[in-house]
Write a protein that holds these residues in place. Structure first.
Motif, PDB file in Angstrom:
ATOM      1  N   ARG A  51       3.639  -0.752 -13.154  1.00 60.15           N
ATOM      2  CA  ARG A  51       2.373  -0.375 -13.528  1.00 60.15           C
ATOM      3  C   ARG A  51       1.877  -1.453 -14.203  1.00 60.15           C
ATOM      4  NH1 ARG A  51      -0.032   4.691 -14.748  1.00 60.15           N
ATOM      5  NH2 ARG A  51      -2.152   4.449 -15.184  1.00 60.15           N
TER       6      ARG A  51
ATOM      7  N   ARG B 210      -0.363  -1.146  -4.687  1.00 57.53           N
ATOM      8  CA  ARG B 210       0.720  -1.168  -5.941  1.00 57.53           C
ATOM      9  C   ARG B 210       1.501  -2.338  -5.903  1.00 57.53           C
ATOM     10  NH1 ARG B 210      -2.889   1.205  -7.810  1.00 57.53           N
ATOM     11  NH2 ARG B 210      -2.852   3.522  -8.646  1.00 57.53           N
TER      12      ARG B 210
ATOM     13  N   MET C  60      -3.092   3.468  -1.875  1.00 51.95           N
ATOM     14  CA  MET C  60      -3.818   2.378  -2.968  1.00 51.95           C
ATOM     15  C   MET C  60      -2.579   1.408  -3.197  1.00 51.95           C
ATOM     16  SD  MET C  60      -5.358   4.388  -6.254  1.00 51.95           S
ATOM     17  CE  MET C  60      -6.354   3.075  -6.780  1.00 51.95           C
TER      18      MET C  60
ATOM     19  N   ARG D 126       0.750  -1.104   0.020  1.00 51.77           N
ATOM     20  CA  ARG D 126      -0.059  -0.045   0.021  1.00 51.77           C
ATOM     21  C   ARG D 126       0.981   1.260   0.001  1.00 51.77           C
ATOM     22  NH1 ARG D 126      -5.257   0.236   0.001  1.00 51.77           N
ATOM     23  NH2 ARG D 126      -6.384   1.994   1.031  1.00 51.77           N
TER      24      ARG D 126
ATOM     25  N   VAL E 153       7.781   0.924  -8.326  1.00 53.57           N
ATOM     26  CA  VAL E 153       6.386   0.513  -8.806  1.00 53.57           C
ATOM     27  C   VAL E 153       6.255   0.226 -10.114  1.00 53.57           C
ATOM     28  CG1 VAL E 153       4.090   1.570  -8.840  1.00 53.57           C
ATOM     29  CG2 VAL E 153       5.817   2.104  -7.011  1.00 53.57           C
TER      30      VAL E 153
ATOM     31  N   ARG F 274      -1.206  14.597  -4.914  1.00 54.11           N
ATOM     32  CA  ARG F 274      -1.670  13.344  -3.915  1.00 54.11           C
ATOM     33  C   ARG F 274      -3.025  12.746  -4.059  1.00 54.11           C
ATOM     34  NH1 ARG F 274       1.503  13.947   1.829  1.00 54.11           N
ATOM     35  NH2 ARG F 274       3.544  14.182   0.898  1.00 54.11           N
TER      36      ARG F 274
ATOM     37  N   THR G 275      -0.450   7.292  -3.549  1.00 54.78           N
ATOM     38  CA  THR G 275      -0.516   7.369  -5.149  1.00 54.78           C
ATOM     39  C   THR G 275      -0.390   8.923  -5.552  1.00 54.78           C
ATOM     40  OG1 THR G 275      -2.111   5.595  -5.440  1.00 54.78           O
ATOM     41  CG2 THR G 275      -2.170   7.099  -7.034  1.00 54.78           C
TER      42      THR G 275
ATOM     43  N   HIS H  71      -0.581  11.484  -8.643  1.00 51.38           N
ATOM     44  CA  HIS H  71      -0.826  11.777 -10.255  1.00 51.38           C
ATOM     45  C   HIS H  71       0.178  12.971 -10.736  1.00 51.38           C
ATOM     46  CE1 HIS H  71      -4.117   9.182 -10.061  1.00 51.38           C
ATOM     47  NE2 HIS H  71      -5.068   9.682  -9.355  1.00 51.38           N
TER      48      HIS H  71
END
Length: 291
Positions: free
Chosen positions: A260, A217, A215, A43, A258, A211, A46, A48
């Protein structure tokens, strides 16, 4: 992906590959010695990100932060002011006349006063206009974000601003307004007023980080991501052989990288190799990375 983001990705992942470079080729027939770890779920926060630019800012208007009476106005229309200069004092409604209880109204940036909307002694309501400003020092950041973000962007939301001209001096800003993008209906522009700061000049690129909560990942241990001409890859270990697997890596964290897409949790991947790896090479596991 923009050139700015591509350069940032190369720098971030390049550090992970240094340990795997310039090693001698193993003797013919002997397996390469490797350290392996497993892809795992975690966790994480996240974020953007969007790439935009710095533009001349619209003329801001200073408003009353609360109900009260304005006093000691120090400027008139046409006055040149500097960032932090005192423009007036506001005595909140119900407060005594003691100076220590007055709110100080200051200029946020170097600018010229275009208009004074209030007079000394006037009673004001929260949000009522006090001063209009204009000047070359007023700048704003603009960056396009998808309209489908969850949670959606909001006016007043805090963001972190990065400029390649000032890589060690990010700024904290607040979204001042949101407008639809002109070229696509699936994007929205976030506008952030910028304080005077070296590196954030008009025309320079800008990265805006927002932020978006915690989430789950997928991550791989540090050192598991390799750069190849085809892109970013990991080496998956199956039956004492390695197989090159293309992945989409997005962020480097202290706990790992991380991923994707392109990988599943629990898969064994190489985190360190004593020699350069090639597809299908036979390997011998000498250690397992702790997570």
């Amino acid at each position: 992906m923009s050139a700015f983001r591509s350069r940032a990705a190369l720098i971030a992942f390049g550090a992970l590959l240094a340990a795997c470079a310039r090693h001698p080729t193993p003797a013919s027939g002997s397996p390469a010695q490797v350290v392996v770890g497993r892809a795992f779920m975690m966790r994480v926060l996240t974020i953007h990100s969007a790439i935009g630019d710095v533009e001349p800012g619209a003329s801001p208007v200073i408003t009353a932060p609360t109900n009260g009476r304005i006093a000691d106005i120090t400027v008139t229309s046409g006055s040149a002011v500097t960032a932090g200069q005192i423009l007036a004092q506001l005595r909140p409604a119900g407060a005594t006349a003691a100076p220590r209880q007055s709110l100080i109204i200051r200029a946020p940036v170097n600018a010229t006063v275009t208009r004074v909307f209030a007079q000394d002694g006037q009673r004001l309501q929260n949000g009522q206009r006090l001063f209009g400003l204009a000047g070359a020092a007023i700048r704003q950041g603009r960056a396009p974000f998808p309209t489908a973000l969850r949670p959606p962007l909001m006016v007043g939301q805090r963001v972190l601003l990065h400029s390649p001209l000032a890589p060690r001096s990010p700024l904290t800003g607040i979204i001042a307004r949101l407008t639809p993008a002109k070229r696509t209906r699936h994007a929205i522009y976030a506008w952030i007023t910028l304080p005077p700061r070296p590196g954030f000049t008009v025309g320079s690129p800008l990265r805006v980080d927002v932020r978006a909560g915690m989430m789950d990942r997928l991550l791989v241990p540090p050192g598991a991501v390799f750069l190849r001409r085809a892109g970013t890859v990991v080496f998956v270990v199956r039956r004492h052989h390695v197989h090159e697997q293309r992945v989409r890596a997005t962020r480097v964290l202290p706990q790992g990288v991380v991923i994707r897409s392109g990988l599943r949790p629990g898969v064994s991947v190489v985190t360190y190799a004593h020699t350069p790896l090639t597809r299908g090479m036979r390997v011998r596991i000498v250690a397992r990375a702790h997570q």
